[in-house]
Enzyme design. Structure first.
Site, PDB file in Angstrom:
ATOM      1  CB  CYS A 163      25.064   5.282 -51.516  1.00  0.00           C
ATOM      2  SG  CYS A 163      25.828   3.826 -52.218  1.00  0.00           S
ATOM      3  CD  GLU A 195      21.306  -2.054 -50.515  1.00  0.00           C
ATOM      4  OE1 GLU A 195      22.062  -1.265 -49.922  1.00  0.00           O
ATOM      5  OE2 GLU A 195      21.266  -3.277 -50.261  1.00  0.00           O
TER       6      GLU A 195
END
Ligand code: NAD
Length: 471
Positions: free
Chosen positions: A263, A229
Site C-alpha cells: 500500500c 486502511e
C-alpha cells in the site's frame, strides 16, 4: 457445511491447499465465546497481558521455521516473508513498551472545588480484524496486538488468497492458554468477513476501497467504529537539488519492494525537468540489476505477482499507457513462468494523468515518471488523485522538502526516503481522502483507539450543591 475454497500457489499456479469457512452459526458462537472471555483478559491487567503476549512471541520464535515456510508458500517470496516475521515480532515488543506508558486511571480536582474527576478507559469487548493478501502476517497482526494490549478479545479473518500462515500462528496461540481464550484466526472469504462485521464491536479493515466502503456501510448500520486502511497511489517528488543517486535507490526500493504489492509503494514519480534524463537513466540502470526470484526463491529480489487478478490489472495499466503514448525503458508486461506470474521492474516515461498507471492503484513493480517545471505544478500533480496514503519528497534542503510535504494531501510523507511506515510504527498518521478512515494505527493512538473513555465525577463533601432545588 460451508463450501471448501481451493487456494492457488503463486509460484506454481496449482491449487494445492483448501480452506473451509466456518458456517455462520459456528462463527456467531465463536464471537460470543470470545466476548464472554474478554472481561477475564482485561482483569489480568496490563502487566498480565504483556506477559501473555511475550509468551506468544516465545512460542512463535520456537515455531519460526514452520511459519516462514507457510508464509513463503502463501506469497511466493522469501526475503519479505522473513522481514514480515521480524517486524511482527519486534511489533510485539514495541507495543508492550508503549502500553506501559498508557491506560492508567487518573484522579484530579476540577473547576468545581468539591467535585473530583476520575478518568478511566474501557476496551471494546470484541474487535474484528479483516486483512489482505500482500503482507498476510503483518497486516493481520498490526491491529491485533494493540487491541489485545488494550484488553479486547480479537477475531481475525485474513485473506482467503494467503491463508496457510494461520496454522503455525494458531499452533503458537494454542500453547498459551490465556491467549487461546481471547484470540482466534478464522479462515474464510468475503462472505465470512460480512458475518464477522455483523458480530463484533469494532472493526479494523485493511484492503481495497470497494470492500472498505461496504464495511463502512455495514458498520454504520450497527453504529460500531470502523478503522479503514485502504489503497494508495503514492507520489514521489524529486526536486532539482535532490541527490539523484540517493533518490533513485530509495524510489526503486519503495516502488518494487514486495514486487510493488504494497500500500505504501511509490506509484507516481514527478521529477524536475532539468534532471529528468539523468534521473531515469540512473533508475533504469539500477532496475536492470534486479532479478526475478525465479526459478528458485534465491534467484533474485523480485517475487511473483501473488494473484492472477493483480497480474491482469498490471498488464491492463501497462497496455493503456503504451496505447496513450507511454514509453517503456525496461521491464514490461507480466509474464507467465512455471505457472506463476512475474513482472520485471518497469520504468515508463511520457506518462500523463489520463493513464490508468497514473490514476489507479497498479500494485506492481511499475515506475511511471513525469516531469515538472515548477514546484507548484509538482504539488498540484501529487495532489491530483483520489488517494492520500503516503508520499515522498527528495531535496537537498530539508526545509524546502518539508514545506512541500506540508502541502501534500497524504498522511505520511517520507523526506529523502521511501516506504518508511512499513517498518517504523511510531508515527501517528491518518489515511487521507479515499485511502482510509479512522484513528492512526500507529503511535500511541494504535492503543487508545480500542478504548472508550469513561469518567467518574465524584463529589468530595456532603454539602448541598448550590444548583440543587432548595427543597
Ligand atoms: P480486498 O478488499 O479484496 O480484501 C481484503 C479482505 O476483505 C479479505 O480478507 C477479504 O476476504 C475481505 N472481504 C472481501 N469482501 C468483504 C466484505 N464484503 N465484507 C467483509 N470482508 C470482505 O483487498 P485485497 O485485494 O485483499 O487487498 C489489496 C488492497 O489492500 C489494495 O488496494 C491495497 O492498497 C490495500 N492495502 C492497504 C493497506 C493500508 O495500510 N492502507 C495495506 C495493505 C493493503
Amino acid at each position: 457445511m460451508s463450501k471448501p475454497i481451493e487456494i492457488r500457489n503463486p509460484r506454481t499456479g496449482k491449487y494445492d491447499y483448501v480452506i473451509i469457512p466456518p458456517p455462520e452459526r459456528l462463527l456467531v458462537q465463536q464471537c460470543n465465546r470470545l466476548r464472554r472471555a474478554q472481561q477475564n483478559w482485561f482483569d489480568l491487567g496490563l502487566d498480565g497481558r504483556i506477559d501473555v503476549l511475550l509468551k506468544w512471541k516465545d512460542a512463535i520464535l520456537s515455531n519460526r521455521d514452520k511459519l516462514t515456510e507457510a508464509l513463503v508458500i502463501d506469497t511466493g517470496r522469501l526475503r519479505e516473508s522473513k522481514l514480515e516475521i521480524d517486524w511482527f515480532l519486534s511489533g510485539i515488543d514495541r507495543w508492550c513498551r508503549l502500553g506501559s506508558k498508557l491506560l492508567q486511571d487518573t484522579e484530579k480536582g476540577t473547576s468545581i472545588p468539591f467535585i473530583n474527576l476520575q478518568q478511566t478507559a474501557v476496551p471494546y469487548a470484541l474487535v474484528g480484524v479483516i486483512s489482505p493478501w500482500n503482507f498476510p502476517l503483518l497486516l493481520s497482526t498490526i491491529d491485533t496486538i494493540p487491541a489485545l494490549l488494550a484488553g479486547c478479545a480479537v477475531i481475525v479473518k485474513p485473506s482467503e488468497i494467503t491463508p496457510r500462515f494461520m496454522a503455525p500462528l494458531m499452533n503458537a496461540v494454542s500453547t498459551v492458554p490465556k491467549l487461546r481464550d481471547i484470540l482466534s484466526f478464522i479462515e474464510g472469504n468475503g462472505k465470512t468477513g460480512e458475518i464477522l462485521v455483523d458480530n463484533v464491536d469494532l472493526i479494523c479493515f485493511t484492503g481495497s476501497i470497494e470492500t472498505g466502503q461496504q464495511i463502512a456501510i455495514a458498520a454504520a448500520q450497527r453504529l460500531i467504529p470502523a478503522f479503514l486502511e485502504l489503497a494508495g497511489k503514492n507520489p514521489a517528488i524529486v526536486l532539482k537539488s535532490a541527490n539523484i543517486d540517493l533518490a533513485t535507490s530509495a524510489i526503486l526500493w519503495g516502488s518494487v519492494f514486495n514486487s510493488g504489492q504494497s500500500c505504501f509503494s511509490i506509484e507516481r514519480i514527478y521529477v524536475a525537468e532539468d534532471i529528468l534524463e539523468e534521473f531515469y537513466h540512473k533508475l533504469v540502470a539500477k532496475a536492470y540489476k534486479l532479478k526475478l526470484a525465479y526459478p528458485t526463491l534465491n534467484s533474485g529480489e523480485i517475487g511473483p505477482i501473488i494473484t492472477e487478478t493483480q497480474a491482469a490489472i498490471i498488464n491492463e495499466h501497462l497496455l493503456d499507457a503504451i496505447e496513450k503514448g507511454g514509453i517503456i525503458h525496461c521491464g514490461g508486461e507480466v509474464e507467465e513462468k512455471g505457472g506463476g506470474w512475474w513482472c520485471h521492474p518497469t520504468v515508463i516515461t511520457e506518462v500523463n494523468h489520463d493513464m490508468k498507471v497514473m490514476n489507479e492503484e497498479t500494485f506492481g513493480p511499475i515506475m511511471p515518471i513525469a516531469s515538472f517545471s515548477t514546484v507548484e505544478s509538482a504539488i498540484e500533480l501529487a495532489n491530483d488523485s483520489f488517494y492520500g496514503l503516503s508520499a515522498a519528497v527528495f531535496s537537498e534542503s530539508r526545509d524546502e522538502a518539508l514545506k512541500i510535504a506540508r502541502q501534500i494531501d497524504a498522511g505520511a510523507i517520507n523526506i529523502n526516503d521511501a516506504g518508511l511506515t512499513v517498518m517504523m510504527h511510531e508515527a501517528e498518521k491518518n489515511a487521507f481522502k479515499f485511502s482510509g478512515l479512522g484513528s492512526s494505527r500507529m503511535g500511541v493512538s494504535a492503543l487508545t483507539r480500542f478504548m472508550r473513555k469513561k469518567a467518574f465525577l465524584i463529589k468530595t463533601n456532603s454539602n448541598y450543591d448550590p444548583w440543587w432545588f432548595n427543597k
